[in-house]
Design a protein around this motif. Structure first.
Motif, short mmCIF file in Angstrom:
data_model
loop_
_atom_site.label_atom_id
_atom_site.label_comp_id
_atom_site.label_asym_id
_atom_site.label_seq_id
_atom_site.Cartn_x
_atom_site.Cartn_y
_atom_site.Cartn_z
N UNK A 28 0.85 -1.19 0.00
CA UNK A 28 0.00 0.00 0.00
C UNK A 28 0.89 1.24 0.00
N UNK A 29 0.52 2.21 -0.83
CA UNK A 29 1.20 3.50 -0.83
C UNK A 29 0.91 4.18 0.51
N UNK A 30 1.91 4.85 1.07
CA UNK A 30 1.73 5.45 2.39
C UNK A 30 2.57 6.71 2.52
N UNK A 31 2.28 7.48 3.54
CA UNK A 31 3.11 8.62 3.92
C UNK A 31 3.28 8.59 5.42
N UNK A 32 4.38 9.14 5.88
CA UNK A 32 4.61 9.23 7.31
C UNK A 32 3.89 10.47 7.84
N UNK A 33 3.24 10.33 8.97
CA UNK A 33 2.56 11.45 9.62
C UNK A 33 3.11 11.60 11.02
N UNK A 76 -2.23 5.15 5.41
CA UNK A 76 -2.39 4.26 4.26
C UNK A 76 -3.32 4.87 3.22
N UNK A 77 -2.93 4.78 1.95
CA UNK A 77 -3.72 5.32 0.84
C UNK A 77 -4.61 4.23 0.25
N UNK A 78 -5.88 4.58 0.02
CA UNK A 78 -6.86 3.65 -0.55
C UNK A 78 -7.57 4.36 -1.70
N UNK A 79 -7.93 3.61 -2.72
CA UNK A 79 -8.63 4.18 -3.88
C UNK A 79 -10.08 4.48 -3.52
N UNK A 80 -10.49 5.75 -3.69
CA UNK A 80 -11.87 6.16 -3.40
C UNK A 80 -12.57 6.67 -4.65
N UNK A 81 -12.04 6.36 -5.83
CA UNK A 81 -12.62 6.88 -7.07
C UNK A 81 -14.03 6.34 -7.33
N UNK A 82 -14.35 5.16 -6.82
CA UNK A 82 -15.66 4.58 -7.07
C UNK A 82 -16.71 5.01 -6.05
N UNK A 83 -16.30 5.76 -5.03
CA UNK A 83 -17.26 6.21 -4.00
C UNK A 83 -17.99 7.46 -4.46
N UNK A 84 -19.22 7.66 -3.99
CA UNK A 84 -19.97 8.86 -4.41
C UNK A 84 -19.38 10.13 -3.81
N UNK A 120 -7.41 8.38 -5.93
CA UNK A 120 -6.76 7.10 -5.66
C UNK A 120 -5.80 7.18 -4.47
N UNK A 121 -5.78 8.31 -3.80
CA UNK A 121 -4.92 8.48 -2.63
C UNK A 121 -5.69 8.94 -1.40
N UNK A 122 -6.94 8.53 -1.29
CA UNK A 122 -7.70 8.82 -0.08
C UNK A 122 -7.04 8.07 1.07
N UNK A 123 -7.18 8.59 2.28
CA UNK A 123 -6.45 8.02 3.42
C UNK A 123 -7.39 7.45 4.47
N UNK A 124 -6.96 6.35 5.06
CA UNK A 124 -7.68 5.81 6.20
C UNK A 124 -7.46 6.73 7.39
N UNK A 125 -8.48 6.88 8.22
CA UNK A 125 -8.38 7.82 9.34
C UNK A 125 -7.40 7.34 10.41
N UNK A 126 -7.30 6.04 10.60
CA UNK A 126 -6.37 5.51 11.60
C UNK A 126 -5.01 5.29 10.96
N UNK A 127 -3.97 5.73 11.67
CA UNK A 127 -2.63 5.48 11.16
C UNK A 127 -2.18 4.09 11.58
N UNK A 128 -1.26 3.53 10.81
CA UNK A 128 -0.67 2.23 11.13
C UNK A 128 0.72 2.51 11.69
N UNK A 129 1.02 1.94 12.84
CA UNK A 129 2.31 2.19 13.48
C UNK A 129 3.30 1.09 13.11
N UNK A 130 4.46 1.52 12.58
CA UNK A 130 5.52 0.60 12.21
C UNK A 130 6.68 0.84 13.17
#
Length: 181
Positions: A37-42, A57-65, A122-132
């Motif tokens: 998954x494409x990601x950015x550090x926050x 984490x980036x998720x595709x939201x192009x199909x959402x209204x 195609x770069x919508x973000x999940x609200x919760x961050x993932x900790x690495x």
């Protein structure tokens, strides 16, 4: 029963609890789908800072209204605002995707997907961050160089957020998993 025996029993119970959580994560890593998954550090807004990277984490939201029912806010005049959707996260065709969550899905099984108005769908973000988490002596790969994108491989469990496994950098030179030690 002596106090020592009670202490040993309590210790054994705590060990079983901790080991069961570790076993669950190992099991899920083996059987659940894994995707890049494409990601950015926050910068996390937590009171403690540690040796971890908070990743969005980036998720595709192009199909959402993109209508008024999903429009969240336009805090400033001439601001594009943002859209939000409640989704269930799944792995499909080697990608992390959000599936619209109906009213019949329990809230703890869903996440919020957000797309800012000036952001590619195609770069919508999940609200919760993932900790690495990274080791004490590990060299951080940040900040990335120009034309580099950060990617993370995640396990997608049946419930809960995706869990990071490893990082990679994508650039003109190709896709290269990072060895962080």
């Amino acid at each position: 029963m002596t106090q020592r025996n009670r202490g040993i029993i309590l210790l054994a119970i705590q060990l079983v609890l901790v080991l069961s959580i570790a076993a669950k994560y190992v099991y899920e890593r083996k059987v659940c789908p894994r995707v890049w998954v494409r990601t950015v550090q926050v910068d996390p807004s937590l009171p403690f800072r540690g040796r971890y990277l908070a990743l969005r984490l980036a998720v595709d939201a192009c199909s959402f209204p993109h209508d008024s029912s999903s429009l969240f806010s336009a805090p400033y005049l001439n601001s594009p605002g943002s859209w939000r959707w409640r989704v269930k996260i799944e792995a499909k065709d080697g990608r992390l995707v959000g599936v619209p969550a109906g009213d019949d899905i329990r809230p703890e099984l869903t996440q919020e997907l957000q797309q800012w108005g000036n952001q590619s769908c195609d770069r919508a973000a999940l609200s919760e961050s993932a900790d690495y988490f990274i080791g004490d002596r590990a060299k951080s790969p940040f900040p990335p160089k120009p034309n580099e994108e950060l990617w993370v491989e995640v396990t997608v469990p049946p419930s809960g957020p995706p869990r990071p496994i490893q990082l990679a950098i994508s650039s003109d030179a190709g896709f290269k998993p990072l060895v962080i030690r």
